[in-house]
Design an enzyme around this catalytic site. Structure first.
Site, PDB file in Angstrom:
ATOM      1  N   HIS A   1       0.842  -1.206   0.000  1.00 15.43           N
ATOM      2  CA  HIS A   1       0.000   0.000   0.000  1.00 15.43           C
ATOM      3  C   HIS A   1       0.873   1.251   0.000  1.00 15.43           C
ATOM      4  CE1 HIS A   1      -2.840   3.069   1.356  1.00 15.43           C
ATOM      5  NE2 HIS A   1      -2.060   3.280   2.405  1.00 15.43           N
TER       6      HIS A   1
ATOM      7  N   ASP B   1       5.720  21.288 -27.094  1.00 13.63           N
ATOM      8  CA  ASP B   1       5.726  19.955 -26.494  1.00 13.63           C
ATOM      9  C   ASP B   1       6.810  19.943 -25.423  1.00 13.63           C
ATOM     10  OD1 ASP B   1       5.773  17.077 -26.049  1.00 13.63           O
ATOM     11  OD2 ASP B   1       4.754  16.906 -27.969  1.00 13.63           O
TER      12      ASP B   1
ATOM     13  N   TRP C   1       7.202   0.268   3.850  1.00  7.99           N
ATOM     14  CA  TRP C   1       7.708   0.983   2.674  1.00  7.99           C
ATOM     15  C   TRP C   1       9.078   1.589   2.960  1.00  7.99           C
ATOM     16  CZ3 TRP C   1       8.829   6.037   0.902  1.00  7.99           C
ATOM     17  CH2 TRP C   1       8.743   7.037   1.876  1.00  7.99           C
TER      18      TRP C   1
ATOM     19  N   SER D   1      12.818   5.959 -14.192  1.00 10.93           N
ATOM     20  CA  SER D   1      11.683   6.673 -14.767  1.00 10.93           C
ATOM     21  C   SER D   1      11.582   8.087 -14.190  1.00 10.93           C
ATOM     22  CB  SER D   1      10.412   5.883 -14.498  1.00 10.93           C
ATOM     23  OG  SER D   1       9.293   6.704 -14.603  1.00 10.93           O
ATOM     24  N   SER D   2      11.702   8.198 -12.862  1.00 11.24           N
ATOM     25  CA  SER D   2      11.573   9.519 -12.238  1.00 11.24           C
ATOM     26  C   SER D   2      12.680  10.451 -12.682  1.00 11.24           C
ATOM     27  CB  SER D   2      11.662   9.424 -10.720  1.00 11.24           C
ATOM     28  OG  SER D   2      10.606   8.687 -10.240  1.00 11.24           O
TER      29      SER D   2
ATOM     30  N   HIS E   1      13.326  12.045   3.181  1.00 11.32           N
ATOM     31  CA  HIS E   1      12.693  13.303   3.537  1.00 11.32           C
ATOM     32  C   HIS E   1      12.491  14.220   2.341  1.00 11.32           C
ATOM     33  CE1 HIS E   1      10.709  16.019   6.091  1.00 11.32           C
ATOM     34  NE2 HIS E   1      11.238  16.942   5.320  1.00 11.32           N
TER      35      HIS E   1
ATOM     36  N   GLU F   1      11.992  13.248  -0.500  1.00 11.75           N
ATOM     37  CA  GLU F   1      10.902  12.573  -1.195  1.00 11.75           C
ATOM     38  C   GLU F   1       9.529  13.074  -0.731  1.00 11.75           C
ATOM     39  OE1 GLU F   1      10.480  10.461  -3.642  1.00 11.75           O
ATOM     40  OE2 GLU F   1       8.409   9.855  -3.235  1.00 11.75           O
TER      41      GLU F   1
ATOM     42  N   TYR G   1       8.841  15.968   0.234  1.00 11.06           N
ATOM     43  CA  TYR G   1       8.612  17.275  -0.388  1.00 11.06           C
ATOM     44  C   TYR G   1       8.369  17.148  -1.878  1.00 11.06           C
ATOM     45  CZ  TYR G   1       9.191  19.311   4.034  1.00 11.06           C
ATOM     46  OH  TYR G   1       8.991  19.617   5.337  1.00 11.06           O
TER      47      TYR G   1
ATOM     48  N   SER H   1      -1.695  27.017  -5.687  1.00 14.84           N
ATOM     49  CA  SER H   1      -1.393  28.427  -5.952  1.00 14.84           C
ATOM     50  C   SER H   1      -1.925  28.870  -7.306  1.00 14.84           C
ATOM     51  CB  SER H   1       0.117  28.671  -5.916  1.00 14.84           C
ATOM     52  OG  SER H   1       0.638  28.227  -4.695  1.00 14.84           O
TER      53      SER H   1
ATOM     54  N   HIS I   1      15.183  13.438  11.637  1.00 17.49           N
ATOM     55  CA  HIS I   1      13.998  13.540  12.504  1.00 17.49           C
ATOM     56  C   HIS I   1      13.147  12.280  12.428  1.00 17.49           C
ATOM     57  CE1 HIS I   1      11.795  15.847   9.045  1.00 17.49           C
ATOM     58  NE2 HIS I   1      11.652  14.557   8.902  1.00 17.49           N
ATOM     59  N   HIS I   2      13.426  11.421  11.442  1.00 16.90           N
ATOM     60  CA  HIS I   2      12.734  10.123  11.403  1.00 16.90           C
ATOM     61  C   HIS I   2      13.452   9.107  12.275  1.00 16.90           C
ATOM     62  CE1 HIS I   2      10.198  11.354   8.009  1.00 16.90           C
ATOM     63  NE2 HIS I   2      11.248  12.054   7.645  1.00 16.90           N
TER      64      HIS I   2
ATOM     65  N   THR J   1       6.899  27.165   5.349  1.00 20.31           N
ATOM     66  CA  THR J   1       5.593  26.534   5.127  1.00 20.31           C
ATOM     67  C   THR J   1       4.488  27.466   5.607  1.00 20.31           C
ATOM     68  OG1 THR J   1       6.704  24.447   5.583  1.00 20.31           O
ATOM     69  CG2 THR J   1       4.315  24.384   5.428  1.00 20.31           C
TER      70      THR J   1
ATOM     71  N   LYS K   1       3.691  30.185   3.136  1.00 28.31           N
ATOM     72  CA  LYS K   1       2.824  29.745   2.044  1.00 28.31           C
ATOM     73  C   LYS K   1       1.359  29.800   2.466  1.00 28.31           C
ATOM     74  CE  LYS K   1       5.544  27.351  -1.006  1.00 28.31           C
ATOM     75  NZ  LYS K   1       4.945  27.570  -2.261  1.00 28.31           N
TER      76      LYS K   1
ATOM     77  N   ARG L   1       2.133   1.670  15.060  1.00 26.71           N
ATOM     78  CA  ARG L   1       1.703   1.451  13.684  1.00 26.71           C
ATOM     79  C   ARG L   1       2.152   0.075  13.217  1.00 26.71           C
ATOM     80  NH1 ARG L   1       5.983   5.025  10.117  1.00 26.71           N
ATOM     81  NH2 ARG L   1       4.868   4.148   8.357  1.00 26.71           N
TER      82      ARG L   1
HETATM   83  C1  HEM Z   1      -8.207   5.323   1.076  1.00 33.31           C
HETATM   84  C2  HEM Z   1      -7.364   6.091   1.690  1.00 33.31           C
HETATM   85  C3  HEM Z   1      -6.305   5.529   2.578  1.00 33.31           C
HETATM   86  C4  HEM Z   1      -6.462   4.746   3.676  1.00 33.31           C
HETATM   87  C5  HEM Z   1      -7.751   4.257   4.286  1.00 33.31           C
HETATM   88  C6  HEM Z   1      -5.157   4.442   4.164  1.00 33.31           C
HETATM   89  C7  HEM Z   1      -4.903   3.661   5.263  1.00 33.31           C
HETATM   90  C8  HEM Z   1      -3.655   3.262   5.673  1.00 33.31           C
HETATM   91  C9  HEM Z   1      -3.387   2.360   6.729  1.00 33.31           C
HETATM   92  C10 HEM Z   1      -4.424   1.699   7.595  1.00 33.31           C
HETATM   93  C11 HEM Z   1      -2.039   2.211   6.811  1.00 33.31           C
HETATM   94  C12 HEM Z   1      -1.299   1.267   7.726  1.00 33.31           C
HETATM   95  C13 HEM Z   1      -0.825   1.899   8.924  1.00 33.31           C
HETATM   96  C14 HEM Z   1      -0.023   0.909   9.708  1.00 33.31           C
HETATM   97  O1  HEM Z   1      -0.469  -0.234   9.950  1.00 33.31           O
HETATM   98  O2  HEM Z   1       1.073   1.309  10.099  1.00 33.31           O
HETATM   99  C15 HEM Z   1      -1.448   3.030   5.827  1.00 33.31           C
HETATM  100  C16 HEM Z   1      -0.093   3.185   5.621  1.00 33.31           C
HETATM  101  C17 HEM Z   1       0.470   4.049   4.711  1.00 33.31           C
HETATM  102  N1  HEM Z   1      -0.206   4.830   3.795  1.00 33.31           N
HETATM  103 FE1  HEM Z   1      -2.207   4.925   3.580  1.00 33.31          FE
HETATM  104  N2  HEM Z   1      -4.219   5.049   3.383  1.00 33.31           N
HETATM  105  C18 HEM Z   1      -4.886   5.724   2.392  1.00 33.31           C
HETATM  106  C19 HEM Z   1      -4.326   6.488   1.383  1.00 33.31           C
HETATM  107  C20 HEM Z   1      -2.974   6.730   1.259  1.00 33.31           C
HETATM  108  C21 HEM Z   1      -2.374   7.599   0.273  1.00 33.31           C
HETATM  109  C22 HEM Z   1      -3.137   8.361  -0.799  1.00 33.31           C
HETATM  110  C23 HEM Z   1      -1.047   7.587   0.489  1.00 33.31           C
HETATM  111  C24 HEM Z   1       0.090   8.275  -0.211  1.00 33.31           C
HETATM  112  C25 HEM Z   1       0.085   9.274  -0.880  1.00 33.31           C
HETATM  113  C26 HEM Z   1      -0.781   6.710   1.584  1.00 33.31           C
HETATM  114  C27 HEM Z   1       0.468   6.453   2.075  1.00 33.31           C
HETATM  115  C28 HEM Z   1       0.730   5.545   3.074  1.00 33.31           C
HETATM  116  C29 HEM Z   1       2.047   5.208   3.528  1.00 33.31           C
HETATM  117  C30 HEM Z   1       3.375   5.773   3.000  1.00 33.31           C
HETATM  118  C31 HEM Z   1       1.884   4.262   4.543  1.00 33.31           C
HETATM  119  C32 HEM Z   1       2.993   3.614   5.361  1.00 33.31           C
HETATM  120  C33 HEM Z   1       3.215   2.233   4.920  1.00 33.31           C
HETATM  121  C34 HEM Z   1       4.166   1.593   5.860  1.00 33.31           C
HETATM  122  O3  HEM Z   1       3.887   1.567   7.074  1.00 33.31           O
HETATM  123  O4  HEM Z   1       5.208   1.107   5.388  1.00 33.31           O
HETATM  124  N3  HEM Z   1      -1.976   6.201   2.040  1.00 33.31           N
HETATM  125  N4  HEM Z   1      -2.452   3.661   5.132  1.00 33.31           N
HETATM  126 CU   LIG Z   2      11.064  13.916   7.077  1.00 33.87          CU
END
Ligand code: HEM
Ligand SMILES: [Cu+2]
Ligand SMILES: [Cu+2]
Lengths: 369, 524
Positions: free
Chosen positions: B75, B104, B140, B168-169, B252, B254, B256, B267, B301-302, B327, B330, B449
């Protein structure tokens, strides 16, 4: 929009009277440091609320009064150096006001000197080991919530997932220093009410300390993802008055002695199998599974495994010494001679494995020397 | 051969699947990126809903712990690298040439390549779910040694997938920089560029700076796993904490990368619907640049709990707090833009306003997390999950949706259905807050978490969050329906599209012609 923001402080205000299930804030905790941390948290929270009220208030004002449907005409100012400098500088001073007390608290937390008791805490996949330095007390602490509760076939108890077989016991009012490390992956030892969270990292020793005045039981959990059962390795700390603590120490030492004497007694297959099943459930089941079939690709099956069916030598070796670089730990220090003999015997004779031989506690005790 | 190339060049797109496979057109590639990102958003969203469903009640009901970890990992990776980043690149592809008055992108063939790598990278990563031992399950952030010595065999595929995403990025970023620096219309000085272009220019430099660091760290993992090195293995003399330093030196900046383009979009939108020029254009540019520079000196800080020395702890605490200053500038500028404007509240504006408020809430919790002694309590709890979802979902994702609604009439020549857009907004807004606000509470109350099951005192808010997640998740289908029907038919849009719109992209007809500006426009 604004309602959500105001909701948070309101909820916090009512937090005191709310039931435990609706707990919304940090615990104040039971140490001087934990109370300071709580105060810092609240100060910064209220500063944020104040800034939020101003910023969101201005925004809400514009949304209500400067909307086209009310006939608002757009002005055309689009910069003002003085205003911009002011709102760059004011936050700067607010930040300094936050940083000063935070720095003071942090410096106190880093003062690890002059401890009265040192305990080494080692994270293992998925349990904690506590070694009282200089006391010859050394034990493992793992989750004691029964599997049935986790699988919903039994009612969940009050301390569901926050209970262990052997809690860490420390004396009240003494400065106790923790030396944290890990055996396999990174773990993190956390008890919210002591405001201690420190990573346990293989190859490193981290320090943390507490002085707890109030006897009681304080619960926490591992906070760093450490694999499959990361959610199932709680921390329980019992703080006892000095006298009770001393009694507990004596009791533990006595029990250790009894365990090594038990190894000298003769054991038959049935007794070993019975003890073995319990040990297996406690120490091995998480990976090798109840049915001994493991999880393909991660943890090997013991049912029909050449090691479990072959000569006892290699089987004893892998259980006692583990295999470096894999999740299979060395159980030499984790289990007593009786437990080791029992679990090995069990693996050789369960799930349709029928070797029929006995590995005796005496045999193991000799290897453990 | 030559004549067909010339023909397609003058008469618009080729037909059939070949159009999409071989296209070098910035609009086609932008469209591909946006659809890809939306598919990934739904995929990652389904995983989030599965996670939330398991967490609805205490106890294990639907999935086992190891699979739960695979779901959180996938996820997170999919949302970050598959949904948010490609969406921004898609918007950049569509809008930057139109905004700077170019025909283009500067490097069209590379543009095709940088998109088409992505489906392969993500297919490879998703297919690991079917491997023996399962998909990556180490979060992640893939901390070593959990992701090296103790990882499932699929980690090797994960490493290659990350390499492909990185390539790609980087190609995308090079292309954006080349376009912005070389293809601006005569008269468009840097300080006349729209803010979306500015924020993307800075983001592209961040990408080029940090993606190689990510590539480096996964390569070190690969070496540790397969070639006997011990970069991160303490038993061999390595250092597991080194991994975290390298990862967060990438990680970090990333975060931003995922928010600066969102600042740019917002904006653009707020001035349009406030019918007033953006307040403090120059300070917006400087604030963006300062945030980008500061983002390189705050990574630890992480890592407040890994046992940094006191001096390090203090340095990273102060540096992180400092980011609040630009921030804040802004946010103040956005509010000042609205102040004494003449506002209307079409769907893009609603999303932009929600962005300002909810992103700021995420910023507040960010400031709280910066305070090292208190972060010891917050770190690795649901408080952090609440924080980064506030900045990513109603932050980055809302900005992307605002941008999609804002530019959709320009892209396909029709207005979307405004009522349906508003319904989508309100469902998303309510859903997002019900999902993520309670996570602050359970985090403070002590829930770590990345756990598949939890103690009973966290039960009620977890149930609430799950309900919110399903509301949020399913309301995205309204968006999908609205976009598809807008592409098919809808009220014809004029060139300006919005009453208060401003900038070059609104001077060309809607839908925008296949080649934006064959003659460079003159900017005064
Ligand atoms: C439908 C909307 C979303 C729901 C319900 C949701 C829910 C969750 C949940 C429940 C977790 C797990 C937390 C855990 O067990 O530690 C999680 C982790 C995470 N989510 Fe989401 N999320 C959503 C959307 C997003 C979006 C749009 C992003 C990114 C732009 C995102 C980025 C992340 C990241 C980076 C993690 C951490 C994964 C990790 O612990 O390695 N999520 N999310
Ligand atoms: Cu950070
Ligand atoms: Cu853990």
């Amino acid at each position: 929009m604004i309602r959500t923001i105001l909701g948070f402080p309101l909820l916090l205000l009512f937090a005191g009277s709310a039931q435990a299930a609706w707990e919304v804030n940090l615990p104040q905790g039971v140490t001087e440091i934990s109370r300071e941390v709580y105060d810092l948290h609240m100060i910064i929270f209220w500063i944020c609320v104040a800034i939020g009220v101003v910023v969101f208030g201005a925004m809400l004002w514009s949304v209500i009064y400067h909307r086209k449907s009310r006939g608002a005409k757009a002005h055309n100012f689009h910069e003002n150096v003085v205003v911009e400098i002011i709102w760059t500088i004011i936050p700067f001073f607010i930040l300094i006001a936050m940083a000063v007390p935070a720095t003071a608290t942090l410096i106190k937390m880093y003062d690890n000197s002059e401890s009265e008791l040192d305990i080494q805490i080692t994270g293992y996949q998925w349990k904690w080991r506590y070694q009282y330095l200089g006391e010859d007390v050394d034990f493992f602490s793992s989750l004691s919530t029964p599997r049935e509760q986790i699988n919903n076939s039994e009612e969940k108890g009050e301390h569901y997932l926050l209970e262990v077989d052997n809690p860490l016991v420390i004396p009240a009012g003494k400065k106790v220093r923790f030396l944290l490390t890990a055996n396999d992956v990174i773990h993190s030892w956390w008890v919210p009410e002591l405001a201690v969270k420190k990573d346990a990292i293989p190859g490193f020793i981290n320090e943390a300390w507490v002085i707890v005045d109030q006897p009681g039981t304080y619960r926490g959990q591992c906070a760093e993802l450490c694999g499959k059962d990361h959610g199932f390795m709680p921390v329980v700390v019992e703080v006892k008055p000095q006298a009770e603590y001393d009694a507990w120490l004596a009791e533990v030492k006595q029990a250790d002695k009894a365990a090594s004497e038990a190894a000298l007694k003769t054991w038959n297959l049935a007794d070993l199998m019975e003890t073995g099943e319990q040990v297996y459930a406690k120490a091995c089941l998480a990976c090798h599974q109840t049915n001994g079939e493991g999880i393909p690709g991660a943890f090997p099956a013991l049912k029909n495994s050449p090691i479990a069916l072959g000569e006892p030598g290699p089987h004893i070796d892998i259980v006692l010494n583990g295999k470096t670089g894999t999740a299979m730990q060395a159980y030499r220090d984790q289990l007593s001679a009786v437990e080791l003999a029992a679990v090995i015997t069990y693996e050789r004779n369960a799930w349709g494995n029928k070797v029929g031989d006995i590995v005796t506690p005496a045999q193991i005790a000799k290897l453990k020397e | 051969m030559n004549s067909t190339v010339a023909a397609t060049h003058h008469h618009g797109p080729a037909s059939g699947i070949g159009r999409w496979l071989f296209t070098t057109n910035h609009k086609d590639i932008g469209t591909l990126y946006l659809w890809f990102s939306f598919i990934m958003f739904l995929t990652g969203g389904c995983m989030a809903l599965l996670i939330r469903a398991e967490l609805f009640q205490p106890g294990l009901q639907l999935i086992q712990p190891d699979f739960f970890n695979q779901m959180t990992t996938m996820h997170g990776l999919i949302m970050v690298f598959g949904a948010v980043m490609p969406a921004f690149v898609g918007l950049a592809n569509w809008m930057i040439p139109m905004m700077v008055g170019a025909p283009d992108m500067a490097l069209p063939r590379m543009n095709n390549w940088s998109f088409w790598i992505l489906p392969f990278a993500f297919s490879m990563m998703l297919l690991t779910l079917f491997m023996e031992g399962g998909a990556p399950n180490f979060g992640w952030t893939f901390y070593a040694p959990l992701s090296t010595t103790y990882a499932p065999p699929s980690v090797t595929y994960f490493i290659f997938a990350v390499h492909m995403m990185g390539i790609s990025s980087i190609m995308g970023a090079i292309n954006i920089i080349a376009t912005i620096l070389n293809l601006r219309a005569p008269g468009m000085t840097l300080m006349k560029m729209p803010l979306f272009v500015w924020t993307w220019l800075i983001t592209a430099f961040l990408l080029i700076a940090v993606m190689p660091v990510l590539a480096g760290v996964v390569t070190m993992m690969l070496m540790d796993i397969h070639f006997g090195t011990s970069f991160f293995n303490a038993a061999g003399g390595g250092d597991p904490v080194l991994f975290q330093h390298i990862f967060w030196f990438f990680g970090h900046p990333e975060v931003y990368i995922m928010i600066l383009p969102a600042f740019g979009i917002v904006s653009e939108i707020i001035p349009t619907f406030a019918r007033k020029r953006l307040f403090g254009y120059a300070s917006m540019v400087y604030a963006t640049a300062s945030i980008a520079i500061l983002s390189f000196v705050v990574w630890a800080h992480h890592m407040f709990t890994v046992g940094l020395p006191l001096a390090g702890e203090l340095f990273f605490m102060f540096a992180t707090m400092l980011i609040a200053v630009p921030t804040g500038v802004k946010v103040f500028n956005w509010v000042a833009t609205m102040f004494r404007g003449s506002m209307t509240f079409e769907t893009p504006m609603l999303f932009a306003l929600a962005f300002v408020v909810l992103f700021t809430i995420g910023g507040f919790s960010g400031l709280m997390l910066a305070i090292a002694p208190v972060d010891f309590q917050y770190h690795d709890t649901y408080f952090v999950v609440a924080h980064f979802h506030y900045v990513l979902v109603p932050g980055a994702v809302f900005a992307i949706m605002a941008g999609a609604y804002y530019w959709l009439p320009k892209w396909c020549g029709n207005y979307y259905n405004e009522t349906m857009g508003k319904v989508h907004f309100w469902c998303s807004f309510i859903g997002v807050n019900i999902t993520f606000f309670p996570m602050h509470f359970i985090g403070l109350a002590g829930m770590p978490r990345r756990i598949p099951d939890y103690a009973l005192q966290f039960a009620d808010f977890n149930a609430v969050a799950t309900v919110g997640a399903f509301i949020f998740g399913f309301s995205q289908l309204i968006f999908l329906y609205n976009v598809i029907s807008c592409i098919r038919k809808g009220k014809q849009a004029s060139a300006e599209v919005w009453e208060g719109s401003h900038g070059l992209e609104w001077t060309i007809p809607s839908p925008a012609p296949y080649h934006s500006f064959s003659e460079p426009p003159q900017v005064k």
